[in-house]
Design a protein around this motif. Structure first.
Motif, PDB file in Angstrom:
ATOM      1  N   LEU A  36     -51.319  37.527  27.990  1.00 13.56           N
ATOM      2  CA  LEU A  36     -51.927  38.225  26.860  1.00 13.56           C
ATOM      3  C   LEU A  36     -51.805  39.739  26.982  1.00 13.56           C
ATOM      4  CD1 LEU A  36     -53.555  38.101  24.217  1.00 13.56           C
ATOM      5  CD2 LEU A  36     -55.602  38.359  25.619  1.00 13.56           C
ATOM      6  N   ALA A  37     -52.081  40.295  28.157  1.00 14.34           N
ATOM      7  CA  ALA A  37     -52.140  41.746  28.312  1.00 14.34           C
ATOM      8  C   ALA A  37     -50.846  42.447  27.896  1.00 14.34           C
ATOM      9  CB  ALA A  37     -52.528  42.109  29.742  1.00 14.34           C
ATOM     10  N   PRO A  38     -49.669  42.045  28.426  1.00 16.38           N
ATOM     11  CA  PRO A  38     -48.447  42.733  27.981  1.00 16.38           C
ATOM     12  C   PRO A  38     -48.150  42.508  26.507  1.00 16.38           C
ATOM     13  CG  PRO A  38     -47.926  40.873  29.424  1.00 16.38           C
ATOM     14  CD  PRO A  38     -49.397  41.075  29.501  1.00 16.38           C
ATOM     15  N   THR A  39     -48.600  41.373  25.968  1.00 20.96           N
ATOM     16  CA  THR A  39     -48.405  41.114  24.542  1.00 20.96           C
ATOM     17  C   THR A  39     -49.262  42.051  23.707  1.00 20.96           C
ATOM     18  OG1 THR A  39     -47.936  38.798  25.028  1.00 20.96           O
ATOM     19  CG2 THR A  39     -48.497  39.337  22.749  1.00 20.96           C
ATOM     20  N   LEU A  40     -50.509  42.255  24.118  1.00 20.91           N
ATOM     21  CA  LEU A  40     -51.381  43.195  23.402  1.00 20.91           C
ATOM     22  C   LEU A  40     -50.846  44.624  23.502  1.00 20.91           C
ATOM     23  CD1 LEU A  40     -55.084  42.118  24.091  1.00 20.91           C
ATOM     24  CD2 LEU A  40     -53.785  41.943  21.970  1.00 20.91           C
ATOM     25  N   GLU A  41     -50.366  45.001  24.681  1.00 19.19           N
ATOM     26  CA  GLU A  41     -49.823  46.356  24.828  1.00 19.19           C
ATOM     27  C   GLU A  41     -48.645  46.582  23.884  1.00 19.19           C
ATOM     28  OE1 GLU A  41     -50.820  48.402  28.973  1.00 19.19           O
ATOM     29  OE2 GLU A  41     -49.121  47.042  29.096  1.00 19.19           O
ATOM     30  N   TYR A  92     -55.139  51.149  29.701  1.00 15.51           N
ATOM     31  CA  TYR A  92     -56.373  50.401  29.471  1.00 15.51           C
ATOM     32  C   TYR A  92     -56.818  49.617  30.709  1.00 15.51           C
ATOM     33  CZ  TYR A  92     -55.086  51.342  24.642  1.00 15.51           C
ATOM     34  OH  TYR A  92     -54.731  51.956  23.453  1.00 15.51           O
ATOM     35  N   GLY A  93     -56.425  50.039  31.873  1.00 15.10           N
ATOM     36  CA  GLY A  93     -56.743  49.317  33.099  1.00 15.10           C
ATOM     37  C   GLY A  93     -55.472  49.107  33.883  1.00 15.10           C
ATOM     38  N   GLY A  94     -55.560  48.332  34.946  1.00 16.25           N
ATOM     39  CA  GLY A  94     -54.382  48.166  35.785  1.00 16.25           C
ATOM     40  C   GLY A  94     -53.971  49.486  36.387  1.00 16.25           C
ATOM     41  N   ASN A  95     -54.938  50.166  37.009  1.00 17.67           N
ATOM     42  CA  ASN A  95     -54.711  51.538  37.461  1.00 17.67           C
ATOM     43  C   ASN A  95     -53.809  51.642  38.694  1.00 17.67           C
ATOM     44  OD1 ASN A  95     -56.364  52.614  35.418  1.00 17.67           O
ATOM     45  ND2 ASN A  95     -58.202  52.170  36.618  1.00 17.67           N
ATOM     46  N   ARG A  96     -53.609  50.534  39.411  1.00 15.11           N
ATOM     47  CA  ARG A  96     -52.692  50.553  40.551  1.00 15.11           C
ATOM     48  C   ARG A  96     -51.290  50.246  40.015  1.00 15.11           C
ATOM     49  NH1 ARG A  96     -53.364  49.235  46.260  1.00 15.11           N
ATOM     50  NH2 ARG A  96     -55.520  48.614  45.868  1.00 15.11           N
ATOM     51  N   ARG A  97     -50.547  51.267  39.642  1.00 19.18           N
ATOM     52  CA  ARG A  97     -49.226  51.070  39.055  1.00 19.18           C
ATOM     53  C   ARG A  97     -48.264  50.524  40.104  1.00 19.18           C
ATOM     54  NH1 ARG A  97     -48.117  53.925  34.583  1.00 19.18           N
ATOM     55  NH2 ARG A  97     -46.365  52.488  34.449  1.00 19.18           N
ATOM     56  N   ALA A  98     -47.406  49.615  39.707  1.00 18.18           N
ATOM     57  CA  ALA A  98     -46.470  49.008  40.649  1.00 18.18           C
ATOM     58  C   ALA A  98     -45.147  48.738  39.950  1.00 18.18           C
ATOM     59  CB  ALA A  98     -47.037  47.703  41.210  1.00 18.18           C
ATOM     60  N   THR A  99     -44.067  48.964  40.669  1.00 16.40           N
ATOM     61  CA  THR A  99     -42.746  48.632  40.146  1.00 16.40           C
ATOM     62  C   THR A  99     -42.579  47.111  40.115  1.00 16.40           C
ATOM     63  OG1 THR A  99     -41.711  48.627  42.321  1.00 16.40           O
ATOM     64  CG2 THR A  99     -41.844  50.747  41.170  1.00 16.40           C
ATOM     65  N   HIS A 147     -47.929  44.605  20.960  1.00  9.67           N
ATOM     66  CA  HIS A 147     -48.114  44.221  19.561  1.00  9.67           C
ATOM     67  C   HIS A 147     -49.538  44.425  19.038  1.00  9.67           C
ATOM     68  CE1 HIS A 147     -44.134  42.286  19.443  1.00  9.67           C
ATOM     69  NE2 HIS A 147     -44.415  41.831  20.643  1.00  9.67           N
ATOM     70  N   GLY A 148     -50.501  44.669  19.917  1.00  9.39           N
ATOM     71  CA  GLY A 148     -51.876  44.805  19.477  1.00  9.39           C
ATOM     72  C   GLY A 148     -52.209  46.207  19.008  1.00  9.39           C
ATOM     73  N   THR A 149     -53.372  46.337  18.374  1.00  3.94           N
ATOM     74  CA  THR A 149     -53.858  47.651  17.954  1.00  3.94           C
ATOM     75  C   THR A 149     -54.525  48.347  19.139  1.00  3.94           C
ATOM     76  OG1 THR A 149     -56.034  46.822  17.331  1.00  3.94           O
ATOM     77  CG2 THR A 149     -54.284  46.720  15.655  1.00  3.94           C
ATOM     78  N   PRO A 150     -54.680  49.672  19.083  1.00  2.00           N
ATOM     79  CA  PRO A 150     -55.421  50.354  20.148  1.00  2.00           C
ATOM     80  C   PRO A 150     -56.829  49.802  20.315  1.00  2.00           C
ATOM     81  CG  PRO A 150     -54.222  51.948  18.821  1.00  2.00           C
ATOM     82  CD  PRO A 150     -54.082  50.634  18.121  1.00  2.00           C
ATOM     83  N   GLU A 151     -57.461  49.419  19.214  1.00  5.04           N
ATOM     84  CA  GLU A 151     -58.820  48.865  19.290  1.00  5.04           C
ATOM     85  C   GLU A 151     -58.823  47.532  20.033  1.00  5.04           C
ATOM     86  OE1 GLU A 151     -58.441  51.828  16.266  1.00  5.04           O
ATOM     87  OE2 GLU A 151     -57.356  49.918  16.478  1.00  5.04           O
ATOM     88  N   GLN A 152     -57.826  46.678  19.780  1.00  6.18           N
ATOM     89  CA  GLN A 152     -57.736  45.405  20.495  1.00  6.18           C
ATOM     90  C   GLN A 152     -57.484  45.634  21.980  1.00  6.18           C
ATOM     91  OE1 GLN A 152     -54.620  43.655  18.115  1.00  6.18           O
ATOM     92  NE2 GLN A 152     -56.046  42.362  16.965  1.00  6.18           N
ATOM     93  N   CYS A 153     -56.604  46.547  22.296  1.00  5.71           N
ATOM     94  CA  CYS A 153     -56.329  46.844  23.707  1.00  5.71           C
ATOM     95  C   CYS A 153     -57.575  47.373  24.411  1.00  5.71           C
ATOM     96  CB  CYS A 153     -55.195  47.853  23.818  1.00  5.71           C
ATOM     97  SG  CYS A 153     -53.565  47.221  23.330  1.00  5.71           S
ATOM     98  N   GLU A 154     -58.293  48.266  23.735  1.00  6.95           N
ATOM     99  CA  GLU A 154     -59.500  48.849  24.323  1.00  6.95           C
ATOM    100  C   GLU A 154     -60.574  47.797  24.532  1.00  6.95           C
ATOM    101  OE1 GLU A 154     -61.700  51.429  26.190  1.00  6.95           O
ATOM    102  OE2 GLU A 154     -59.813  52.129  25.279  1.00  6.95           O
ATOM    103  N   ARG A 155     -60.660  46.837  23.636  1.00  7.07           N
ATOM    104  CA  ARG A 155     -61.688  45.795  23.760  1.00  7.07           C
ATOM    105  C   ARG A 155     -61.349  44.769  24.839  1.00  7.07           C
ATOM    106  NH1 ARG A 155     -63.786  42.211  25.338  1.00  7.07           N
ATOM    107  NH2 ARG A 155     -65.166  40.658  24.391  1.00  7.07           N
ATOM    108  N   PHE A 156     -60.083  44.317  24.908  1.00  8.29           N
ATOM    109  CA  PHE A 156     -59.776  43.144  25.722  1.00  8.29           C
ATOM    110  C   PHE A 156     -59.135  43.442  27.074  1.00  8.29           C
ATOM    111  CE2 PHE A 156     -59.758  41.379  21.337  1.00  8.29           C
ATOM    112  CZ  PHE A 156     -60.811  40.484  21.500  1.00  8.29           C
ATOM    113  N   LEU A 157     -58.375  44.508  27.202  1.00  6.55           N
ATOM    114  CA  LEU A 157     -57.662  44.727  28.458  1.00  6.55           C
ATOM    115  C   LEU A 157     -58.563  45.151  29.621  1.00  6.55           C
ATOM    116  CD1 LEU A 157     -54.235  46.244  27.359  1.00  6.55           C
ATOM    117  CD2 LEU A 157     -54.967  43.871  27.587  1.00  6.55           C
TER     118      LEU A 157
END
Length: 396
Positions: free
Chosen positions: A104-109, A69-76, A111-121
């Protein structure tokens, strides 16, 4: 144990350093002290919003996310440390989007629904929406299970009407959204009957009042809710305690190592002040400086050793170490300055109050280090119960 990073991390670090050198604003205004969880005051908030969007456009937000849902620059994890350290070394503006990105973001990933992730992340990843955290209350600070803010669910659309008060809320004046813990089961006690809610800040029924600190800044706020509407809950209704505790697990880790870059800079400034004033000729002062330097190195090694581990007590031990260390640094900053540490500039008048200098701000702000983010007493209880297996403290 090898505390060095490999060539892949070194290359990532070089890329980060080059980008920051080309893009970070020079002389960023109102930088916070190294330990501050928020920007010192919010006078530069519009500039910082623009900076968040710049970071988002370049892909520097959400380095540790899954990328769905974003954060396209993946990093270790090691690369995230490298980015944070270079950011601190560059003196870039204090982040205003870190609550949404890091908490919030890792918490949504998780515990959140796909709809919540799509809306907020995605808006967080683009640096477009800022968040604040509504946990502490006047009667529920370190003891978070004492939350009294209540919320009533509307069965028609699944929203909630929230009434109550939160305190020490960072960024509440500028946040677009708030995630908060509220009691959704009337008559419930302690960690039962709590829900983790998402609430827009720009609506009737919300009153934000800044809290002026003794340092002169107003980093924190009281927030009053009078029937304000929360759009929904993350996780099951009544299951907010588990979600809230999972979120707190993201508060430390990489940030501890990044924080130490600022600590090192402050220690260097105090050492230089000791040279200027001649305080470094005092063997006791030299001993205190050397001890602070050694302890800072030890904290870094310990943070690297526990990075990414599942040791539940490690964050608490780290908090105990750095909070007391930073307070001692603030005390030493005043000592090496001598009597001038208690005075302001010569041209000060009551009509034009003076700004604290860096050493004075360090001393005053660091008095809160052993309280915010979980008091020392709470951290010791966590270590006793989770690491040492001692009997749990009785709950009233």
């Amino acid at each position: 144990m090898d505390f060095t990073f490999g060539p892949e991390v070194d290359a990532f670090r070089a890329e980060a350093r080059q980008w920051l050198a080309a893009n970070a604003p020079a002389n960023a205004p109102a930088n916070a002290p190294a330990n501050s969880p928020v920007a010192t005051d919010m006078r530069a908030a519009p500039d910082r919003r623009a900076w968040e969007r710049t970071l988002g456009a370049a892909g520097w937000i959400g380095l540790g996310w899954s990328g769905t849902y974003g954060g396209n620059r993946r990093a270790t994890l090691a690369q995230q440390v490298a980015w944070g350290e270079e950011y601190a070394r560059a003196g870039a503006p204090v982040r205003t989007g870190h609550i949404g990105e890091k908490l919030l973001a890792p918490t949504l990933e998780a515990h959140g629904t796909p709809e919540q992730c799509e809306r907020f992340l995605p808006p967080i990843a683009r640096g477009e929406e800022l968040w604040c955290q509504g946990y502490s209350e006047p009667g529920a600070g370190s003891d978070l299970a004492g939350v009294r803010t209540a919320a009533v669910r509307d069965p028609a659309d699944g929203s909630y009407r929230v009434s109550g008060q939160k305190i020490w809320t960072s960024l509440a004046r500028d946040a677009d959204w708030c995630f908060l813990l509220a009691r959704t089961e009337p008559g419930s006690r302690r960690h039962h009957g709590l829900s983790f809610l998402l609430l827009p800040m720009d609506q009737p029924g919300i009153d934000v009042r800044p809290i002026r600190q003794m340092s002169g800044a107003a980093d924190f706020n009281e927030v009053f809710f009078d029937g304000a509407r929360a759009v929904g809950a993350v996780g099951a209704e009544g299951g907010g305690w588990q979600v809230a505790m999972a979120l707190l697990g993201h508060e430390r880790g990489v940030s501890t190592l990044v924080q130490q870059i600022g600590f090192g800079r402050e220690l260097a400034e105090v050492t230089e002040a000791a040279r200027r004033t001649g305080a470094d000729t005092d063997p006791m002062i030299r001993q205190r400086l050397i001890r602070l330097w050694a302890e800072l190195r030890t904290m870094r090694w310990n943070a690297l050793r526990t990075l990414g581990t599942a040791d539940l007590a490690a964050p608490s031990a780290a908090k105990l170490l750095w909070s007391a260390w930073h307070q001692r640094l603030g005390e030493l900053a005043m000592t090496v300055r001598g009597p001038s540490a208690a005075t302001g500039p010569r041209d000060w008048t009551p009509a034009a109050p003076y700004e604290l200098d860096a050493a004075q701000h360090l001393f005053l702000f660091s008095r809160a280090d052993t309280i915010y983010g979980g008091s020392d007493e709470v951290q010791r209880t966590i270590i006793a119960e989770r690491a040492l297996g001692l009997p749990r403290e009785p709950k009233g």
